[in-house]
Design a protein around this motif. Structure first.
Motif, PDB file in Angstrom:
ATOM      1  N   LYS A 193      -0.405 -15.289  18.692  1.00 40.49           N
ATOM      2  CA  LYS A 193      -0.455 -14.432  19.878  1.00 40.49           C
ATOM      3  C   LYS A 193      -0.704 -12.967  19.500  1.00 40.49           C
ATOM      4  O   LYS A 193      -1.532 -12.290  20.104  1.00 40.49           O
ATOM      5  CB  LYS A 193       0.859 -14.549  20.652  1.00 40.49           C
ATOM      6  CG  LYS A 193       1.104 -15.934  21.230  1.00 40.49           C
ATOM      7  CD  LYS A 193       2.460 -16.007  21.917  1.00 40.49           C
ATOM      8  CE  LYS A 193       2.690 -17.401  22.501  1.00 40.49           C
ATOM      9  NZ  LYS A 193       4.007 -17.517  23.165  1.00 40.49           N
ATOM     10  N   GLU A 194       0.029 -12.506  18.503  1.00 38.91           N
ATOM     11  CA  GLU A 194      -0.024 -11.093  18.131  1.00 38.91           C
ATOM     12  C   GLU A 194      -1.381 -10.686  17.555  1.00 38.91           C
ATOM     13  O   GLU A 194      -1.932  -9.639  17.901  1.00 38.91           O
ATOM     14  CB  GLU A 194       1.084 -10.817  17.115  1.00 38.91           C
ATOM     15  CG  GLU A 194       1.215  -9.370  16.690  1.00 38.91           C
ATOM     16  CD  GLU A 194       2.410  -9.155  15.779  1.00 38.91           C
ATOM     17  OE1 GLU A 194       2.355  -8.201  14.970  1.00 38.91           O
ATOM     18  OE2 GLU A 194       3.380  -9.937  15.853  1.00 38.91           O
ATOM     19  N   PHE A 195      -1.942 -11.521  16.685  1.00 43.42           N
ATOM     20  CA  PHE A 195      -3.147 -11.134  15.958  1.00 43.42           C
ATOM     21  C   PHE A 195      -4.420 -11.258  16.791  1.00 43.42           C
ATOM     22  O   PHE A 195      -5.470 -10.742  16.398  1.00 43.42           O
ATOM     23  CB  PHE A 195      -3.302 -11.968  14.687  1.00 43.42           C
ATOM     24  CG  PHE A 195      -2.207 -11.736  13.660  1.00 43.42           C
ATOM     25  CD1 PHE A 195      -1.239 -10.763  13.840  1.00 43.42           C
ATOM     26  CD2 PHE A 195      -2.138 -12.516  12.511  1.00 43.42           C
ATOM     27  CE1 PHE A 195      -0.230 -10.551  12.901  1.00 43.42           C
ATOM     28  CE2 PHE A 195      -1.142 -12.319  11.564  1.00 43.42           C
ATOM     29  CZ  PHE A 195      -0.180 -11.344  11.769  1.00 43.42           C
ATOM     30  N   SER A 196      -4.344 -11.938  17.924  1.00 44.47           N
ATOM     31  CA  SER A 196      -5.532 -12.099  18.761  1.00 44.47           C
ATOM     32  C   SER A 196      -5.453 -11.294  20.054  1.00 44.47           C
ATOM     33  O   SER A 196      -6.352 -11.373  20.890  1.00 44.47           O
ATOM     34  CB  SER A 196      -5.734 -13.581  19.112  1.00 44.47           C
ATOM     35  OG  SER A 196      -4.637 -14.070  19.878  1.00 44.47           O
ATOM     36  N   ARG A 197      -4.410 -10.514  20.214  1.00 44.57           N
ATOM     37  CA  ARG A 197      -4.164  -9.890  21.506  1.00 44.57           C
ATOM     38  C   ARG A 197      -5.218  -8.851  21.886  1.00 44.57           C
ATOM     39  O   ARG A 197      -5.377  -8.532  23.072  1.00 44.57           O
ATOM     40  CB  ARG A 197      -2.774  -9.259  21.542  1.00 44.57           C
ATOM     41  CG  ARG A 197      -2.594  -7.997  20.711  1.00 44.57           C
ATOM     42  CD  ARG A 197      -1.116  -7.622  20.620  1.00 44.57           C
ATOM     43  NE  ARG A 197      -0.906  -6.307  20.058  1.00 44.57           N
ATOM     44  CZ  ARG A 197      -0.984  -6.024  18.763  1.00 44.57           C
ATOM     45  NH1 ARG A 197      -1.292  -6.987  17.903  1.00 44.57           N
ATOM     46  NH2 ARG A 197      -0.769  -4.797  18.330  1.00 44.57           N
ATOM     47  N   LYS A 198      -5.970  -8.325  20.920  1.00 45.43           N
ATOM     48  CA  LYS A 198      -7.036  -7.355  21.209  1.00 45.43           C
ATOM     49  C   LYS A 198      -8.416  -7.984  21.120  1.00 45.43           C
ATOM     50  O   LYS A 198      -9.419  -7.291  21.009  1.00 45.43           O
ATOM     51  CB  LYS A 198      -6.926  -6.170  20.249  1.00 45.43           C
ATOM     52  CG  LYS A 198      -5.657  -5.348  20.452  1.00 45.43           C
ATOM     53  CD  LYS A 198      -5.645  -4.116  19.568  1.00 45.43           C
ATOM     54  CE  LYS A 198      -4.382  -3.297  19.835  1.00 45.43           C
ATOM     55  NZ  LYS A 198      -4.324  -2.070  18.971  1.00 45.43           N
ATOM     56  N   GLY A 199      -8.443  -9.321  21.178  1.00 47.10           N
ATOM     57  CA  GLY A 199      -9.721 -10.015  21.164  1.00 47.10           C
ATOM     58  C   GLY A 199     -10.271 -10.319  19.787  1.00 47.10           C
ATOM     59  O   GLY A 199     -11.389 -10.830  19.668  1.00 47.10           O
ATOM     60  N   ASP A 200      -9.505 -10.032  18.735  1.00 48.96           N
ATOM     61  CA  ASP A 200      -9.961 -10.330  17.376  1.00 48.96           C
ATOM     62  C   ASP A 200      -9.913 -11.839  17.133  1.00 48.96           C
ATOM     63  O   ASP A 200      -9.016 -12.533  17.606  1.00 48.96           O
ATOM     64  CB  ASP A 200      -9.077  -9.626  16.344  1.00 48.96           C
ATOM     65  CG  ASP A 200      -9.165  -8.114  16.436  1.00 48.96           C
ATOM     66  OD1 ASP A 200     -10.187  -7.617  16.945  1.00 48.96           O
ATOM     67  OD2 ASP A 200      -8.211  -7.438  16.014  1.00 48.96           O
ATOM     68  N   ALA A 201     -10.894 -12.323  16.373  1.00 52.44           N
ATOM     69  CA  ALA A 201     -10.975 -13.763  16.081  1.00 52.44           C
ATOM     70  C   ALA A 201     -10.144 -14.095  14.845  1.00 52.44           C
ATOM     71  O   ALA A 201     -10.647 -14.625  13.845  1.00 52.44           O
ATOM     72  CB  ALA A 201     -12.422 -14.179  15.887  1.00 52.44           C
ATOM     73  N   ILE A 202      -8.858 -13.771  14.903  1.00 44.89           N
ATOM     74  CA  ILE A 202      -7.933 -14.074  13.812  1.00 44.89           C
ATOM     75  C   ILE A 202      -7.044 -15.219  14.276  1.00 44.89           C
ATOM     76  O   ILE A 202      -6.258 -15.077  15.204  1.00 44.89           O
ATOM     77  CB  ILE A 202      -7.080 -12.850  13.442  1.00 44.89           C
ATOM     78  CG1 ILE A 202      -7.986 -11.690  13.019  1.00 44.89           C
ATOM     79  CG2 ILE A 202      -6.102 -13.202  12.318  1.00 44.89           C
ATOM     80  CD1 ILE A 202      -7.256 -10.381  12.826  1.00 44.89           C
ATOM     81  N   ARG A 203      -7.221 -16.348  13.640  1.00 40.48           N
ATOM     82  CA  ARG A 203      -6.500 -17.554  14.042  1.00 40.48           C
ATOM     83  C   ARG A 203      -5.343 -17.822  13.073  1.00 40.48           C
ATOM     84  O   ARG A 203      -5.478 -17.590  11.872  1.00 40.48           O
ATOM     85  CB  ARG A 203      -7.456 -18.759  14.066  1.00 40.48           C
ATOM     86  CG  ARG A 203      -8.620 -18.579  15.034  1.00 40.48           C
ATOM     87  CD  ARG A 203      -9.527 -19.786  15.076  1.00 40.48           C
ATOM     88  NE  ARG A 203     -10.151 -20.055  13.785  1.00 40.48           N
ATOM     89  CZ  ARG A 203      -9.843 -21.075  12.987  1.00 40.48           C
ATOM     90  NH1 ARG A 203      -8.896 -21.936  13.313  1.00 40.48           N
ATOM     91  NH2 ARG A 203     -10.478 -21.246  11.843  1.00 40.48           N
ATOM     92  N   VAL A 204      -4.242 -18.314  13.613  1.00 41.98           N
ATOM     93  CA  VAL A 204      -3.072 -18.645  12.798  1.00 41.98           C
ATOM     94  C   VAL A 204      -2.598 -20.037  13.195  1.00 41.98           C
ATOM     95  O   VAL A 204      -2.272 -20.280  14.360  1.00 41.98           O
ATOM     96  CB  VAL A 204      -1.926 -17.633  12.982  1.00 41.98           C
ATOM     97  CG1 VAL A 204      -0.829 -17.887  11.950  1.00 41.98           C
ATOM     98  CG2 VAL A 204      -2.437 -16.202  12.876  1.00 41.98           C
ATOM     99  N   ASN A 205      -2.581 -20.939  12.229  1.00 42.01           N
ATOM    100  CA  ASN A 205      -2.149 -22.309  12.467  1.00 42.01           C
ATOM    101  C   ASN A 205      -1.216 -22.753  11.348  1.00 42.01           C
ATOM    102  O   ASN A 205      -1.055 -22.060  10.347  1.00 42.01           O
ATOM    103  CB  ASN A 205      -3.363 -23.239  12.536  1.00 42.01           C
ATOM    104  CG  ASN A 205      -4.220 -22.978  13.758  1.00 42.01           C
ATOM    105  OD1 ASN A 205      -3.842 -23.293  14.885  1.00 42.01           O
ATOM    106  ND2 ASN A 205      -5.399 -22.391  13.544  1.00 42.01           N
ATOM    107  N   ALA A 206      -0.621 -23.903  11.521  1.00 41.44           N
ATOM    108  CA  ALA A 206       0.274 -24.464  10.498  1.00 41.44           C
ATOM    109  C   ALA A 206      -0.051 -25.937  10.280  1.00 41.44           C
ATOM    110  O   ALA A 206      -0.502 -26.629  11.195  1.00 41.44           O
ATOM    111  CB  ALA A 206       1.733 -24.311  10.911  1.00 41.44           C
ATOM    112  N   VAL A 207       0.189 -26.380   9.070  1.00 40.98           N
ATOM    113  CA  VAL A 207       0.155 -27.797   8.737  1.00 40.98           C
ATOM    114  C   VAL A 207       1.569 -28.195   8.353  1.00 40.98           C
ATOM    115  O   VAL A 207       2.229 -27.506   7.570  1.00 40.98           O
ATOM    116  CB  VAL A 207      -0.814 -28.088   7.572  1.00 40.98           C
ATOM    117  CG1 VAL A 207      -0.662 -29.528   7.083  1.00 40.98           C
ATOM    118  CG2 VAL A 207      -2.252 -27.830   8.000  1.00 40.98           C
TER     119      VAL A 207
END
Length: 240
Positions: free
Chosen positions: A162-176
């Motif tokens: 949520k935090e890293f994409s809030r300004k429209g940046d294509a920074i994705r964060v996922n977990a395995v």
């Protein structure tokens, strides 16, 4: 395929097991990889460099990230894989056992991601994959420290997505969230325990490290460009 062509990836805990498998797979997919661990690393493959540092030390993390950015110019992918166990029932778990696991498995992830994120923000893109665990999802007897750290990873993943994409940046964060795999960490587990795990797993076996690595590759690559804030369970149908 070259799913990571021209990408620069940082992989923590890259000396063995799943981390080493991730490094080798990423190189095969065209990435330049910097593998960081507490010990010195040596790789036969080209385009993978070992770096020894303590991720629990903010100063060492700063030096490491500065080194990578100076040498490679960017960090496209961050794989937070490093982790340890110090198992015991709660009444036998010392402060040292608790602190060691929380520091390596959770605080170090915070330390490194906090330092890497600004470069991704500058480039307005990036993929971060955090390695949680089936234990972080469901808990386990004798692993309250490990379960807490891996559950914390899930919380960080969803918050950062949520935090890293809030300004429209294509920074994705996922977990395995892997189940139990054939790694050095499992080498000391008694066969009776391993057999019990297999029986609780729908596929009736442990995972191979490569099976975890391919899931990480999917989330790191452009093939998952519309996936963020997700926890991918790779556990063969295990339920604790």
């Amino acid at each position: 395929m070259n799913r990571l062509k021209d990408k620069v990836a940082v992989v923590t805990g890259g000396a063995r097991g799943i981390g080493k498998c991730i490094c080798e797979l990423f190189v095969d997919e065209g990435a330049r990889v910097v593998a960081i661990d507490i010990m010195a690393l040596n790789y036969e493959k080209e385009n993978v460099e070992g770096y020894a540092a303590d991720l629990c030390s903010p100063g060492e993390v700063d030096k490491f990230v500065d080194y990578v950015l100076k040498k490679y110019g960017k960090i496209d992918i961050l794989i937070n894989n490093a982790g340890i166990t110090r198992d015991a029932l709660i009444e036998k778990m010392s402060d040292e056992m608790w602190d060691a696991v929380i520091n390596v498995n959770l605080k170090a992830v915070f330390n490194l991601t906090r330092r890497v994120y600004p470069s991704m923000r500058e480039n307005k893109s990036g993929s971060i994959v955090n390695i949680s665990s089936v234990v972080g999802e469901y808990g386990n007897i004798g692993q309250s420290n490990y379960a807490a750290s891996k559950a914390g990873i899930i919380g960080l993943t969803k918050s950062w997505a949520k935090e890293f994409s809030r300004k429209g940046d294509a920074i994705r964060v996922n977990a395995v969230a892997p189940g139990y795999a054939n790694t050095e960490m499992m080498a000391t587990v008694p066969e009776t325990v391993l057999e019990s795990i297999r029986e609780k797993t729908m596929l009736k076996r442990l995972a191979e490290p490569s099976e975890i690595a391919y899931a990480v590759l999917f989330l790191a690559s452009g093939e998952s460009s519309y996936v963020t804030g997700h926890v991918l369970s790779v556990n063969g149908g295990l339920r604790l």
